[in-house]
Design a protein around this motif. Structure first.
Motif, PDB file in Angstrom:
ATOM      1  N   GLY A 204     -17.471  50.902 -25.246  1.00  0.00           N
ATOM      2  CA  GLY A 204     -17.792  49.518 -25.545  1.00  0.00           C
ATOM      3  C   GLY A 204     -19.278  49.447 -25.848  1.00  0.00           C
ATOM      4  O   GLY A 204     -20.105  49.899 -25.046  1.00  0.00           O
ATOM      5  N   LEU A 205     -19.632  48.924 -27.022  1.00  0.00           N
ATOM      6  CA  LEU A 205     -21.014  49.015 -27.495  1.00  0.00           C
ATOM      7  C   LEU A 205     -21.608  47.636 -27.751  1.00  0.00           C
ATOM      8  O   LEU A 205     -20.915  46.690 -28.113  1.00  0.00           O
ATOM      9  N   ASP A 211     -37.745  50.119 -31.369  1.00  0.00           N
ATOM     10  CA  ASP A 211     -39.009  50.130 -32.107  1.00  0.00           C
ATOM     11  C   ASP A 211     -38.868  50.802 -33.468  1.00  0.00           C
ATOM     12  O   ASP A 211     -39.560  50.450 -34.425  1.00  0.00           O
ATOM     13  N   ASP A 212     -37.957  51.769 -33.551  1.00  0.00           N
ATOM     14  CA  ASP A 212     -37.813  52.525 -34.796  1.00  0.00           C
ATOM     15  C   ASP A 212     -36.457  52.309 -35.469  1.00  0.00           C
ATOM     16  O   ASP A 212     -35.994  53.138 -36.242  1.00  0.00           O
ATOM     17  N   GLY A 213     -35.800  51.193 -35.159  1.00  0.00           N
ATOM     18  CA  GLY A 213     -34.519  50.933 -35.820  1.00  0.00           C
ATOM     19  C   GLY A 213     -33.545  50.203 -34.923  1.00  0.00           C
ATOM     20  O   GLY A 213     -33.938  49.411 -34.056  1.00  0.00           O
ATOM     21  N   ILE A 214     -32.270  50.484 -35.119  1.00  0.00           N
ATOM     22  CA  ILE A 214     -31.197  49.816 -34.382  1.00  0.00           C
ATOM     23  C   ILE A 214     -30.397  50.853 -33.622  1.00  0.00           C
ATOM     24  O   ILE A 214     -30.130  51.944 -34.125  1.00  0.00           O
ATOM     25  N   GLY A 215     -30.018  50.499 -32.410  1.00  0.00           N
ATOM     26  CA  GLY A 215     -29.192  51.378 -31.604  1.00  0.00           C
ATOM     27  C   GLY A 215     -27.961  50.655 -31.105  1.00  0.00           C
ATOM     28  O   GLY A 215     -27.783  49.457 -31.331  1.00  0.00           O
ATOM     29  N   ALA A 216     -27.086  51.401 -30.441  1.00  0.00           N
ATOM     30  CA  ALA A 216     -25.871  50.828 -29.861  1.00  0.00           C
ATOM     31  C   ALA A 216     -25.841  51.212 -28.382  1.00  0.00           C
ATOM     32  O   ALA A 216     -25.663  52.384 -28.046  1.00  0.00           O
ATOM     33  N   MET A 217     -26.043  50.205 -27.513  1.00  0.00           N
ATOM     34  CA  MET A 217     -26.045  50.482 -26.081  1.00  0.00           C
ATOM     35  C   MET A 217     -24.614  50.588 -25.563  1.00  0.00           C
ATOM     36  O   MET A 217     -23.759  49.770 -25.893  1.00  0.00           O
ATOM     37  N   VAL A 218     -24.364  51.604 -24.766  1.00  0.00           N
ATOM     38  CA  VAL A 218     -23.044  51.810 -24.169  1.00  0.00           C
ATOM     39  C   VAL A 218     -22.893  50.861 -22.987  1.00  0.00           C
ATOM     40  O   VAL A 218     -23.565  51.005 -21.964  1.00  0.00           O
ATOM     41  N   MET A 219     -21.992  49.889 -23.126  1.00  0.00           N
ATOM     42  CA  MET A 219     -21.762  48.904 -22.077  1.00  0.00           C
ATOM     43  C   MET A 219     -20.657  49.348 -21.122  1.00  0.00           C
ATOM     44  O   MET A 219     -20.678  49.018 -19.942  1.00  0.00           O
ATOM     45  N   ALA A 229     -15.510  62.516 -21.658  1.00  0.00           N
ATOM     46  CA  ALA A 229     -15.357  63.970 -21.540  1.00  0.00           C
ATOM     47  C   ALA A 229     -16.584  64.698 -22.050  1.00  0.00           C
ATOM     48  O   ALA A 229     -16.906  65.798 -21.579  1.00  0.00           O
ATOM     49  N   ALA A 230     -17.290  64.089 -23.024  1.00  0.00           N
ATOM     50  CA  ALA A 230     -18.483  64.735 -23.585  1.00  0.00           C
ATOM     51  C   ALA A 230     -19.727  64.466 -22.757  1.00  0.00           C
ATOM     52  O   ALA A 230     -20.773  65.084 -22.992  1.00  0.00           O
ATOM     53  N   GLY A 231     -19.648  63.538 -21.785  1.00  0.00           N
ATOM     54  CA  GLY A 231     -20.790  63.282 -20.910  1.00  0.00           C
ATOM     55  C   GLY A 231     -21.566  62.011 -21.207  1.00  0.00           C
ATOM     56  O   GLY A 231     -22.609  61.760 -20.579  1.00  0.00           O
ATOM     57  N   ILE A 232     -21.122  61.185 -22.116  1.00  0.00           N
ATOM     58  CA  ILE A 232     -21.809  59.924 -22.409  1.00  0.00           C
ATOM     59  C   ILE A 232     -21.574  58.961 -21.248  1.00  0.00           C
ATOM     60  O   ILE A 232     -20.464  58.840 -20.723  1.00  0.00           O
ATOM     61  N   ARG A 233     -22.636  58.224 -20.885  1.00  0.00           N
ATOM     62  CA  ARG A 233     -22.575  57.326 -19.733  1.00  0.00           C
ATOM     63  C   ARG A 233     -22.931  55.894 -20.129  1.00  0.00           C
ATOM     64  O   ARG A 233     -23.573  55.657 -21.155  1.00  0.00           O
ATOM     65  N   GLN A 234     -22.546  54.974 -19.269  1.00  0.00           N
ATOM     66  CA  GLN A 234     -22.958  53.581 -19.427  1.00  0.00           C
ATOM     67  C   GLN A 234     -24.479  53.508 -19.373  1.00  0.00           C
ATOM     68  O   GLN A 234     -25.119  54.138 -18.540  1.00  0.00           O
TER      69      GLN A 234
END
Length: 288
Positions: A204-205, A211-219, A229-234
């Motif tokens: 959920g993003l 500062d250098d563009g746009i990102g997608a925070m993991v909610m 499984a790959a290790g991405i966290r909230q």
């Protein structure tokens, strides 16, 4: 005496095209909804998903005035294509692969209150592929300068040679054509599995400005999904996919088309301000 005036000849030719195509076109009746459809293959009818009810029985109205039962074989909201299965004998139509140029005369052969109908107009826009508001990939931009009722959407769009180049649907402000290339790509998947596979990261993003563009925070993270499984966290902030900077959350979703399922993607992110990267095997989005 035979009238050989240009308008008379054109009128006769157009009437002939409609007469040859009409046997392949059916009325589609679902719960409080009417549409048009056409025989794509023996026993299979393509129609407009938007005009098909979400519940209840489905029937098709045939050229002889009779009705036959049909079932929904599959549907794809993003491309507005639905596929019906029926035991009724309806002659399949041959779809043309060409995209008509701007200004081409076009006839939409459809049904209107159980009876065959035809509407004449022209191609008012003809261009490259585009993405629908629901995220579907449409192989060519074709717009028609023609007026259609709701019951006529799902009809066949023909050029002046009688070639069927797609299915006419009602867009937000104009009549659009779902071209043959899109139908031939989507319909076989609907026939075989009832839906279109979509890529799934299990995240959920929320878009964030950096500062250098746009990102997608993991909610949130699906604990059983590929990103977990790959290790991405909230709290991680995704900044790039396969070395391509994000232009927004929607762009990330758009990259997860049917071809992405099973692919390994490189996800660049920031965790607590520090760069991290992950290799994620894209999964298949579960059915809603």
């Amino acid at each position: 005496m035979t009238d050989l005036s240009p308008l008379s000849s054109l009128s006769s030719a157009l009437a002939g095209l409609v007469a040859r195509t009409a046997p392949s076109v059916v009325a589609v009746h679902s719960h409080r909804s009417r549409a048009t459809g056409f025989a794509w293959k023996s026993g299979l009818i393509v129609t407009a998903d938007e005009a098909l009810a979400d519940e209840g029985e489905v029937e098709i109205g045939l050229a002889d005035g009779s009705r036959a039962a049909a079932t929904i074989a599959g549907r794809d909201h993003t491309t507005d294509i639905a596929l019906l299965r029926t035991e009724a004998a309806v002659t399949p139509v041959k779809l043309a692969t060409t995209v008509p140029p701007l200004g081409t005369l076009s006839i939409v052969v459809a049904t209107n209150r159980e009876t065959p109908s035809a509407a004449l107009g022209m191609v008012s826009a003809s261009g490259k592929s585009w993405r629908s508001l629901r995220g579907g990939d449409i192989d060519a931009r074709i717009e028609l300068d023609v007026r259609l009722s709701r019951g006529q959407q799902g009809g066949l769009a023909l050029d002046a040679s009688g070639d069927a180049f797609g299915m006419a649907v009602l867009g937000p402000r104009r009549v659009l054509v779902i071209p043959t290339a899109t139908i031939e790509r989507v319909a076989p998947q609907l026939e075989s599995r009832g839906r279109i596979a979509r890529g799934y990261l299990g995240l959920g993003l929320q878009p964030v400005r950096l500062d250098d563009g746009i990102g997608a925070m993991v909610m949130n993270v699906d604990k059983a999904g590929p990103s977990a499984a790959a290790g991405i966290r909230q709290g991680d902030v995704i900044v790039a996919l396969n070395d391509q900077k994000l232009s927004g959350v929607r762009a990330l979703s758009q990259a997860l088309g049917p071809a992405s399922v099973g692919a390994v993607v490189e996800v660049a992110a920031r965790r607590g301000g520090e760069p991290v990267s992950f290799k994620v095997t894209v999964g298949e989005r579960p059915e809603a």
